[in-house]
Design a protein around this motif. Structure first.
Motif, mmCIF file in Angstrom:
data_model
loop_
_atom_site.group_PDB
_atom_site.id
_atom_site.type_symbol
_atom_site.label_atom_id
_atom_site.label_comp_id
_atom_site.label_asym_id
_atom_site.label_seq_id
_atom_site.Cartn_x
_atom_site.Cartn_y
_atom_site.Cartn_z
ATOM 1 N N LEU A 1 47.297 38.864 39.640
ATOM 2 C CA LEU A 1 45.906 39.808 39.585
ATOM 3 C C LEU A 1 46.038 41.035 40.487
ATOM 4 C CD1 LEU A 1 43.106 40.642 38.393
ATOM 5 C CD2 LEU A 1 42.105 38.837 40.034
ATOM 6 N N VAL A 2 46.379 40.703 42.080
ATOM 7 C CA VAL A 2 46.348 41.531 42.767
ATOM 8 C C VAL A 2 47.459 42.683 42.615
ATOM 9 C CG1 VAL A 2 46.891 41.806 45.164
ATOM 10 C CG2 VAL A 2 45.447 40.033 44.638
ATOM 11 N N ALA A 3 48.714 42.152 42.005
ATOM 12 C CA ALA A 3 49.778 42.873 41.799
ATOM 13 C C ALA A 3 49.485 43.848 40.686
ATOM 14 C CB ALA A 3 51.033 42.273 41.370
ATOM 15 N N SER A 4 48.705 43.393 39.609
ATOM 16 C CA SER A 4 48.226 44.108 38.428
ATOM 17 C C SER A 4 47.302 45.419 38.981
ATOM 18 C CB SER A 4 47.492 43.259 37.420
ATOM 19 O OG SER A 4 48.383 42.338 36.978
ATOM 20 N N LEU A 5 46.286 44.967 39.781
ATOM 21 C CA LEU A 5 45.408 45.954 40.405
ATOM 22 C C LEU A 5 46.145 47.042 41.183
ATOM 23 C CD1 LEU A 5 42.369 43.878 41.245
ATOM 24 C CD2 LEU A 5 42.519 45.268 39.264
ATOM 25 N N VAL A 6 47.204 46.625 41.991
ATOM 26 C CA VAL A 6 48.086 47.484 42.908
ATOM 27 C C VAL A 6 48.814 48.606 41.905
ATOM 28 C CG1 VAL A 6 49.742 47.870 44.448
ATOM 29 C CG2 VAL A 6 47.762 46.183 45.045
ATOM 30 N N GLY A 7 49.437 48.041 40.950
ATOM 31 C CA GLY A 7 50.059 48.696 39.767
ATOM 32 C C GLY A 7 49.338 49.766 39.177
ATOM 33 N N VAL A 8 48.207 49.315 38.775
ATOM 34 C CA VAL A 8 47.148 50.242 38.385
ATOM 35 C C VAL A 8 46.620 51.553 39.236
ATOM 36 C CG1 VAL A 8 44.713 50.563 37.272
ATOM 37 C CG2 VAL A 8 46.246 48.628 36.458
ATOM 38 N N LEU A 9 46.466 51.229 40.365
ATOM 39 C CA LEU A 9 46.102 52.124 41.299
ATOM 40 C C LEU A 9 47.219 53.193 41.770
ATOM 41 C CD1 LEU A 9 43.967 50.025 43.817
ATOM 42 C CD2 LEU A 9 43.135 51.727 42.301
#
Length: 189
Positions: free
Chosen positions: A168-176
């Motif tokens: 989840l954290v990696a997905s959010l960082v990727g979107v940002l």
């Protein structure tokens, strides 16, 4: 008022006739490629059961023609939206399994349709294209597709290794990161 309407319609008909008379092979070939990749995108996106229906094939053919005939309009985006809708329909409603190869094929066809529609949108009908223009455009688009496929497969392998809150954290960082990159590119343009 009737004379004005007749004049308008005859003017439009004459404009289409003039465009058809002046049309060169290069821009028409680009538009044909747009239609081919749109049809391929729709065929890969929608469930196989629907593609055995004559009405569905006719609708898919109609929607595949739209971006080729009107590449400057939002109909290209509508066709892409229909592809995404078809993929969601196939995956969630019809229960078809999505494979990495299938997704890469679908995304490749959609990207090439969109990219060639952008080229068709700026080409006049009577433009004379050297073979290097179209092949160069397709080589650049192919490079983008190849790099995207490699990165996507690598990220899928990373996702398989890290499942849970880290994902989840990696997905959010990727979107940002993608949003930040889009902002930087738009600002420089």
């Amino acid at each position: 008022m009737i004379e004005e309407l007749q004049e308008y319609f005859f003017g439009r008909i004459n404009r289409v006739r003039d465009t058809a008379d002046r049309a060169a092979a290069g821009p028409l070939l680009v538009r044909l490629f747009v239609v081919v990749f749109a049809a391929l995108s729709l065929a890969l996106a929608f469930p196989a059961e629907l593609l055995h229906n004559v009405v569905a094939i006719g609708l898919a053919g109609f929607f595949a023609l739209l971006p080729g005939v009107f590449p400057r309009t939002r109909l290209v985006g509508l066709t892409i939206f229909l592809c995404v809708f078809g993929w969601l329909l196939a995956t969630f409603l019809y229960g078809e399994k999505s494979s990495v190869v299938g997704l890469i094929g679908l995304s490749t066809a959609m990207y090439l349709m969109h990219s060639l529609a952008a080229l068709a949108a700026v080409l006049p009908y009577d433009a004379v294209l050297s073979p290097g223009v179209l092949s160069g455009w397709l080589l650049r688009a192919g490079a983008v597709v190849a790099v995207s496929a490699i990165v996507s497969v690598a990220l899928m392998l990373v996702v398989k290794l890290t499942v849970g809150p880290v994902f989840l954290v990696a997905s959010l960082v990727g979107v940002l990161a993608a949003g930040g990159l889009a902002y930087v590119i738009a600002r420089r343009a």
